[in-house]
Each structure stands twice: as C-alpha cells, then as structure tokens.
Design a protein around this motif. Structure first.
Motif, PDB file in Angstrom:
ATOM      1  N   ALA A 157      48.086 122.541 -29.589  1.00  0.00           N
ATOM      2  CA  ALA A 157      47.122 123.240 -30.438  1.00  0.00           C
ATOM      3  C   ALA A 157      47.422 123.082 -31.925  1.00  0.00           C
ATOM      4  CB  ALA A 157      47.094 124.724 -30.072  1.00  0.00           C
ATOM      5  N   GLY A 158      48.672 122.883 -32.293  1.00  0.00           N
ATOM      6  CA  GLY A 158      49.010 122.763 -33.705  1.00  0.00           C
ATOM      7  C   GLY A 158      49.043 121.350 -34.235  1.00  0.00           C
ATOM      8  N   GLU A 159      48.613 120.375 -33.427  1.00  0.00           N
ATOM      9  CA  GLU A 159      48.753 118.971 -33.819  1.00  0.00           C
ATOM     10  C   GLU A 159      47.503 118.371 -34.447  1.00  0.00           C
ATOM     11  OE1 GLU A 159      50.795 116.369 -31.020  1.00  0.00           O
ATOM     12  OE2 GLU A 159      51.365 118.134 -29.843  1.00  0.00           O
ATOM     13  N   TYR A 160      46.382 119.055 -34.409  1.00  0.00           N
ATOM     14  CA  TYR A 160      45.169 118.508 -35.012  1.00  0.00           C
ATOM     15  C   TYR A 160      44.836 119.300 -36.281  1.00  0.00           C
ATOM     16  CZ  TYR A 160      43.178 122.390 -32.304  1.00  0.00           C
ATOM     17  OH  TYR A 160      42.927 123.619 -31.765  1.00  0.00           O
ATOM     18  N   ASP A 161      44.254 118.625 -37.250  1.00  0.00           N
ATOM     19  CA  ASP A 161      43.887 119.304 -38.492  1.00  0.00           C
ATOM     20  C   ASP A 161      42.387 119.271 -38.759  1.00  0.00           C
ATOM     21  OD1 ASP A 161      43.439 116.690 -39.365  1.00  0.00           O
ATOM     22  OD2 ASP A 161      45.326 116.580 -40.459  1.00  0.00           O
ATOM     23  N   ALA A 162      41.611 118.714 -37.839  1.00  0.00           N
ATOM     24  CA  ALA A 162      40.157 118.714 -37.956  1.00  0.00           C
ATOM     25  C   ALA A 162      39.549 118.515 -36.584  1.00  0.00           C
ATOM     26  CB  ALA A 162      39.687 117.614 -38.901  1.00  0.00           C
ATOM     27  N   LEU A 163      38.351 119.056 -36.392  1.00  0.00           N
ATOM     28  CA  LEU A 163      37.625 118.851 -35.139  1.00  0.00           C
ATOM     29  C   LEU A 163      36.142 118.772 -35.442  1.00  0.00           C
ATOM     30  CD1 LEU A 163      36.169 121.771 -34.080  1.00  0.00           C
ATOM     31  CD2 LEU A 163      38.570 122.338 -33.758  1.00  0.00           C
ATOM     32  N   THR A 164      35.447 118.013 -34.598  1.00  0.00           N
ATOM     33  CA  THR A 164      34.004 117.850 -34.739  1.00  0.00           C
ATOM     34  C   THR A 164      33.335 118.238 -33.429  1.00  0.00           C
ATOM     35  OG1 THR A 164      34.240 116.052 -36.340  1.00  0.00           O
ATOM     36  CG2 THR A 164      32.132 116.231 -35.204  1.00  0.00           C
ATOM     37  N   VAL A 165      32.336 119.122 -33.531  1.00  0.00           N
ATOM     38  CA  VAL A 165      31.566 119.562 -32.370  1.00  0.00           C
ATOM     39  C   VAL A 165      30.219 118.847 -32.416  1.00  0.00           C
ATOM     40  CG1 VAL A 165      30.639 121.522 -31.096  1.00  0.00           C
ATOM     41  CG2 VAL A 165      32.697 121.813 -32.504  1.00  0.00           C
ATOM     42  N   THR A 166      29.863 118.196 -31.298  1.00  0.00           N
ATOM     43  CA  THR A 166      28.600 117.456 -31.235  1.00  0.00           C
ATOM     44  C   THR A 166      27.785 117.937 -30.049  1.00  0.00           C
ATOM     45  OG1 THR A 166      29.606 115.484 -32.213  1.00  0.00           O
ATOM     46  CG2 THR A 166      27.545 115.176 -31.016  1.00  0.00           C
TER      47      THR A 166
ATOM     48  N   PHE B  28      27.878 118.906 -24.600  1.00  0.00           N
ATOM     49  CA  PHE B  28      28.508 118.871 -25.923  1.00  0.00           C
ATOM     50  C   PHE B  28      29.896 118.268 -25.787  1.00  0.00           C
ATOM     51  CE2 PHE B  28      30.192 122.951 -24.410  1.00  0.00           C
ATOM     52  CZ  PHE B  28      31.519 122.897 -24.832  1.00  0.00           C
ATOM     53  N   ARG B  29      30.462 117.897 -26.942  1.00  0.00           N
ATOM     54  CA  ARG B  29      31.822 117.390 -26.969  1.00  0.00           C
ATOM     55  C   ARG B  29      32.535 117.913 -28.207  1.00  0.00           C
ATOM     56  NH1 ARG B  29      32.565 111.304 -26.983  1.00  0.00           N
ATOM     57  NH2 ARG B  29      30.939 111.366 -25.379  1.00  0.00           N
ATOM     58  N   VAL B  30      33.856 117.993 -28.098  1.00  0.00           N
ATOM     59  CA  VAL B  30      34.704 118.359 -29.234  1.00  0.00           C
ATOM     60  C   VAL B  30      35.710 117.230 -29.413  1.00  0.00           C
ATOM     61  CG1 VAL B  30      36.268 120.059 -30.226  1.00  0.00           C
ATOM     62  CG2 VAL B  30      34.463 120.806 -28.656  1.00  0.00           C
ATOM     63  N   GLU B  31      35.728 116.633 -30.613  1.00  0.00           N
ATOM     64  CA  GLU B  31      36.650 115.539 -30.920  1.00  0.00           C
ATOM     65  C   GLU B  31      37.708 116.037 -31.911  1.00  0.00           C
ATOM     66  OE1 GLU B  31      34.217 111.556 -31.037  1.00  0.00           O
ATOM     67  OE2 GLU B  31      33.006 113.213 -31.849  1.00  0.00           O
ATOM     68  N   TYR B  32      38.969 115.690 -31.649  1.00  0.00           N
ATOM     69  CA  TYR B  32      40.093 116.189 -32.437  1.00  0.00           C
ATOM     70  C   TYR B  32      40.723 115.048 -33.235  1.00  0.00           C
ATOM     71  CZ  TYR B  32      39.650 120.190 -29.287  1.00  0.00           C
ATOM     72  OH  TYR B  32      39.175 121.261 -28.578  1.00  0.00           O
ATOM     73  N   ARG B  33      41.123 115.375 -34.488  1.00  0.00           N
ATOM     74  CA  ARG B  33      41.742 114.377 -35.353  1.00  0.00           C
ATOM     75  C   ARG B  33      42.960 114.961 -36.052  1.00  0.00           C
ATOM     76  NH1 ARG B  33      36.901 114.301 -37.748  1.00  0.00           N
ATOM     77  NH2 ARG B  33      37.867 114.639 -39.804  1.00  0.00           N
TER      78      ARG B  33
ATOM     79  N   GLY C  24      26.111 122.991 -12.110  1.00  0.00           N
ATOM     80  CA  GLY C  24      27.437 123.407 -12.534  1.00  0.00           C
ATOM     81  C   GLY C  24      27.931 122.593 -13.717  1.00  0.00           C
ATOM     82  N   PHE C  25      28.958 123.095 -14.367  1.00  0.00           N
ATOM     83  CA  PHE C  25      29.496 122.416 -15.540  1.00  0.00           C
ATOM     84  C   PHE C  25      30.859 121.803 -15.229  1.00  0.00           C
ATOM     85  CE2 PHE C  25      26.526 125.469 -17.399  1.00  0.00           C
ATOM     86  CZ  PHE C  25      25.787 124.612 -18.218  1.00  0.00           C
ATOM     87  N   TYR C  26      31.063 120.616 -15.789  1.00  0.00           N
ATOM     88  CA  TYR C  26      32.309 119.878 -15.610  1.00  0.00           C
ATOM     89  C   TYR C  26      32.843 119.454 -16.974  1.00  0.00           C
ATOM     90  CZ  TYR C  26      31.390 119.476 -10.588  1.00  0.00           C
ATOM     91  OH  TYR C  26      31.166 119.754  -9.262  1.00  0.00           O
ATOM     92  N   ALA C  27      34.149 119.201 -17.010  1.00  0.00           N
ATOM     93  CA  ALA C  27      34.774 118.744 -18.251  1.00  0.00           C
ATOM     94  C   ALA C  27      35.690 117.580 -17.959  1.00  0.00           C
ATOM     95  CB  ALA C  27      35.562 119.887 -18.901  1.00  0.00           C
ATOM     96  N   ARG C  28      35.870 116.735 -18.952  1.00  0.00           N
ATOM     97  CA  ARG C  28      36.896 115.705 -18.888  1.00  0.00           C
ATOM     98  C   ARG C  28      37.420 115.469 -20.295  1.00  0.00           C
ATOM     99  NH1 ARG C  28      34.922 110.412 -16.233  1.00  0.00           N
ATOM    100  NH2 ARG C  28      37.156 110.015 -16.439  1.00  0.00           N
ATOM    101  N   THR C  29      38.658 114.989 -20.383  1.00  0.00           N
ATOM    102  CA  THR C  29      39.295 114.784 -21.674  1.00  0.00           C
ATOM    103  C   THR C  29      39.962 113.414 -21.711  1.00  0.00           C
ATOM    104  OG1 THR C  29      41.498 115.615 -21.075  1.00  0.00           O
ATOM    105  CG2 THR C  29      39.831 117.257 -21.682  1.00  0.00           C
ATOM    106  N   GLU C  30      40.637 113.174 -22.836  1.00  0.00           N
ATOM    107  CA  GLU C  30      41.374 111.913 -22.974  1.00  0.00           C
ATOM    108  C   GLU C  30      42.533 111.813 -21.993  1.00  0.00           C
ATOM    109  OE1 GLU C  30      44.084 114.695 -24.689  1.00  0.00           O
ATOM    110  OE2 GLU C  30      41.920 114.531 -24.939  1.00  0.00           O
TER     111      GLU C  30
END
Length: 319
Positions: free
Chosen positions: A189-198, A264-269, A287-293
């Motif tokens: 949680a402390g490793e990203y300094d910006a995020l974009t919600v699309t 929607f997606r959330v991208e972390y930088r 139903g809703f599903y999620a996947r990540t990197e």
C-alpha cells in the motif's frame, strides 16, 4: 617473516569462511530416530503430486519466469474438467521444501501383506510422487480409513514402509483451502504515489499523499490543496477487496458465460513506473470479478462489491 605471517593469517581466515559456508549449506542432521526416505537436495526438487480416489494436487515450479511456486488441482474420474492452476502461497512454499530431503519419524522395513492391510497400505488409492531433476519417486500412502494421525508411507522402489510426521500431508489433502495465494498485488500500500481510476471513457488521476499515523490522502493534481475524501474512502474499500479462496479461478479460466466485461480499473504508479492494476468486471450472470497484475486469473468478488461499482462513477466524475 612478518609478511609471511600476514599471508598465513589471510589463508586461514579464507579457509574458515569456506568451512562456515559449507556448514551453512549442509542439510540439518537427521534427528535421533528419524530416517531419510528420499535423500535429495532442495534445488533438485521439481514437482510434488498427491492423489486419492477423488482428485489430485501438484506443487511445481515453472522452468521459466520468476521461479514462483504454482498449485495445480484436478478431479477424478474422467477428462471432463481441466485442471486448475493457481499461485501457491507461503505455506505451500514451506511445505514444498520438506520433500527434499523427505524424512520419516520411523522406518518399519518391508512388511508382509497382512501388516500392510492393517496399516492401510494394501490397495490404497493414495499416492505421492516426488519428481526430482534426476527422475520420479513413487510412494503409496495409507488409506483414508487410517487417517492422517498415522501417515504410513510405502516406498515403491524397494517396498520399505515408513511412518511420516503427522503435519506433512494434511495441507496437500486440503490444498484448495490451504495452499492458494490470495494476494491481489505484488506491491504494498505504501509503494505507489499515484493512481488512475478509469470507467468507460472517463478517467481521473490522484496523487497519493502519505501522512503519519493517518490514512494516505488522494489529491487531484488540479486541486493539490483539496484532498478528495470520497475517493479516499472508496479506494480503501477497493484495496481491501479479498475474494473468497474457493472463488479464485485458475490460469486461463473464465467465469460461467464467458469473459466478463470490464466495468472499471485502477492503475497504480510510482513516479513514471507502472506497478500494476486492478480490473473489476461484470460476468454474464451479473456477478462481479476482479483480476490484477499478480493473480493467475479472475477472482469472484463478494456480493457487497456492487456498492463499490456504483460509487466508481462518482469517483471518476468527481462528484
């Protein structure tokens, strides 16, 4: 003479370091009463397979990639369902290394047919296969009627029987619940300094402002003095999404009805570096599903995730 003494001391010190390294690398000594069932170095271990009448489990490392440990789950009988491949967790990592070398609490030698039946080894469907770089080693495990309290094992190469410790095999039998990695991201949680919600054609970026002993703020770049509290609370819920372990789909699997449609997606930088993303999608069944990197495939979200989806539009539009 003094120079020769310095050289000699240097040689002795180097020899001491080499000896210490060899001792550190050496496998722990066998405890009194223990017997080695399979003598092999950990680096030679490639795969461990457990099977019974209803299904099978494999732990394995892929030959290429990041060297991560994977879990493969299959059912019997018949080819109707493909095996499921999932990332293995830290418990699986610890378990995997215990098979090379494989140790038993006691060796019982070669038993006659009557004794094999008494300890549950006659015609048992339970098998253990340990694959090394040099080849496979097959073992028969005591049948279910005996239970895991006394896990007898027969080495098929020579018929010798051993008594394993009671803690070695239960995790393999309950692999779907015990050995699946539920981690959603490869970063913290402390490793990203910006995020974009699309969401659809709308995107909104936030800078992450860390605060001592308080939750990090999400700050729109265009209004750096006005943290968005609504977005912060929403993203806290997104970050803490924890799909049920049984609802993780394997590598290449899709939910019933086919591939879900992204909502929607959330991208972390971190700086200019992309760290990863979370994609939330709706299945054909609603139903809703999620996947990540990091996940092997899709993971089904709990029913309350629909409220996160509803709030995503407010976050991306800033109202």
């Amino acid at each position: 003479m003094r120079a020769r003494g310095v050289v000699l001391q240097g040689v002795l010190a180097a020899a001491g370091l080499v000896a210490a390294f060899l001792v550190w690398q050496r496998e722990p000594a066998v405890l009194p009463g223990e017997e080695v069932v399979l003598d092999a170095p950990k680096q030679a271990l490639e795969r461990v397979r457990y099977e019974d009448a209803s299904g099978w489990v494999e732990l394995f490392r892929e030959g290429s990639g990041d060297g991560a440990l994977w879990l493969r789950l299959g059912t019997k009988p018949g080819p109707g369902s493909a095996p499921r491949e999932l990332r293995a967790n830290e418990i699986a990592e610890q378990l995997f290394t215990r098979f090379a070398p494989l140790r038993a609490t006691r060796g019982l030698g070669v038993l006659d047919a009557q004794t094999l039946a008494e300890v549950g080894l006659k015609d048992s469907p339970r098998k253990l296969v340990v694959e090394l770089s040099s080849g496979e080693h097959v073992f028969t495990l005591a049948g279910a009627s005996i239970g895991w309290g006394s896990p007898y094992l027969r080495r098929e190469a020579d018929g010798r029987v051993f008594l394993l410790g009671p803690s070695l095999l239960p995790d393999l039998e309950n692999a779907a619940n015990r050995l699946v990695d539920r981690t959603l991201h490869a970063f913290g949680a402390g490793e990203y300094d910006a995020l974009t919600v699309t969401l659809g054609n709308t995107s909104r970026t936030f800078l992450v402002r860390q605060r001592a002993r308080r939750p990090a703020e999400l700050v729109p770049p265009e209004t750096p003095d006005s943290p968005d509290e609504t977005a912060r609370k929403w993203h806290e819920r997104v970050w803490l999404l924890a799909p049920a372990q049984a609802d993780f789909l394997g590598r290449g699997e899709e939910p019933p009805g086919g591939a879900p449609r992204e909502v929607f997606r959330v991208e972390y930088r971190r700086g200019n570096e992309g760290l990863g993303q979370l994609i939330v999608a709706r299945s054909a069944g609603g139903g809703f599903y999620a996947r990540t990197e990091y996940t092997a495939g899709w993971a089904k979200l709990p029913p309350w995730a629909d409220s996160i989806v509803l709030e995503a539009e407010k976050v991306t539009r800033g109202r």
